[in-house]
Enzyme design. Structure first.
Site, short mmCIF file in Angstrom:
data_model
loop_
_atom_site.label_atom_id
_atom_site.label_comp_id
_atom_site.label_asym_id
_atom_site.label_seq_id
_atom_site.Cartn_x
_atom_site.Cartn_y
_atom_site.Cartn_z
N ASN A 1 -2.03 -12.02 2.37
CA ASN A 1 -1.56 -11.13 1.31
C ASN A 1 -0.04 -11.05 1.39
O ASN A 1 0.53 -11.04 2.47
CB ASN A 1 -2.11 -9.71 1.51
CG ASN A 1 -3.61 -9.68 1.64
OD1 ASN A 1 -4.32 -9.97 0.70
ND2 ASN A 1 -4.09 -9.32 2.83
N ASP B 1 -5.70 -12.02 -0.72
CA ASP B 1 -6.93 -12.73 -0.36
C ASP B 1 -8.10 -12.10 -1.09
O ASP B 1 -7.95 -11.11 -1.82
CB ASP B 1 -7.12 -12.75 1.16
CG ASP B 1 -7.25 -11.38 1.80
OD1 ASP B 1 -7.72 -10.43 1.15
OD2 ASP B 1 -6.88 -11.24 2.98
N HIS C 1 13.69 -5.22 -12.23
CA HIS C 1 14.20 -5.28 -10.87
C HIS C 1 13.46 -4.30 -9.97
O HIS C 1 13.30 -3.13 -10.31
CB HIS C 1 15.70 -4.97 -10.88
CG HIS C 1 16.36 -5.17 -9.58
ND1 HIS C 1 17.38 -4.37 -9.14
CD2 HIS C 1 16.18 -6.09 -8.59
CE1 HIS C 1 17.80 -4.78 -7.97
NE2 HIS C 1 17.08 -5.82 -7.61
N TYR D 1 -5.59 -11.46 6.37
CA TYR D 1 -4.21 -11.01 6.10
C TYR D 1 -3.43 -11.96 5.20
O TYR D 1 -2.20 -11.97 5.22
CB TYR D 1 -3.45 -10.75 7.41
CG TYR D 1 -4.12 -9.72 8.27
CD1 TYR D 1 -4.07 -8.37 7.93
CD2 TYR D 1 -4.84 -10.10 9.41
CE1 TYR D 1 -4.71 -7.42 8.71
CE2 TYR D 1 -5.48 -9.14 10.19
CZ TYR D 1 -5.42 -7.81 9.83
OH TYR D 1 -6.06 -6.87 10.60
N HIS E 1 -0.80 -3.23 8.37
CA HIS E 1 -1.71 -3.53 7.26
C HIS E 1 -2.06 -2.28 6.46
O HIS E 1 -2.17 -2.34 5.22
CB HIS E 1 -2.97 -4.23 7.77
CG HIS E 1 -3.84 -4.76 6.68
ND1 HIS E 1 -3.42 -5.67 5.75
CD2 HIS E 1 -5.13 -4.49 6.38
CE1 HIS E 1 -4.40 -5.95 4.92
NE2 HIS E 1 -5.45 -5.24 5.28
#
Length: 131
Positions: A122, A28, A20, A120, A98
């Site tokens: 990801n 990418d 958990h 981006y 980012h």
């Protein structure tokens, strides 16, 4: 031989080992991967395999309680942002800058590198529990 589901041994193994709140990153081709984080490199060439297909296969195998994406995705790659949110459905999504996203990858169990060239593309998947 495994008959169905995730056939990639390293990725299937990481998913099976999750507890958990452990995290896995689907990335990418250009996301920097910390040297201390396991790299599962699926990239073959530009576009192969695509980010969304790898994510879809991972979601079929992994119980996800939330996800993290870069806030820049919505502005720079709006079509991907929309498709990603649709694929995640009811899974809560946290958007961070980012640079913060990249910092969070250091604590992931693994980063799965795809052949995606969309900026981006990801996502950090946070493991949930099935009970």
């Amino acid at each position: 031989m495994k008959k169905i589901g995730m056939l990639n041994y390293p990725l299937a193994s990481v998913i099976a080992s999750l507890g958990h709140t452990d995290t896995v990153v689907i990335a990418d081709a250009g996301l920097p991967i910390p040297a201390t984080t396991e790299r599962i490199d699926l990239a073959i060439k530009e576009g192969l395999p695509p980010f969304l297909e790898v994510l879809k296969a991972t979601l079929d195998e992994m119980q996800v309680e939330s996800a993290v994406i870069a806030s820049e995705m919505q502005q720079v790659s709006p079509a991907l942002h929309k498709a990603l949110l649709e694929l995640l459905g009811d899974i809560p999504v946290n958007e961070v800058a980012h640079e913060e996203f990249k910092a969070q990858t250091a604590s992931a169990k693994a980063v799965v590198r795809t052949g995606e060239f969309t900026p981006y593309a990801n996502v950090i998947l946070v493991a949930g529990v099935v009970f």
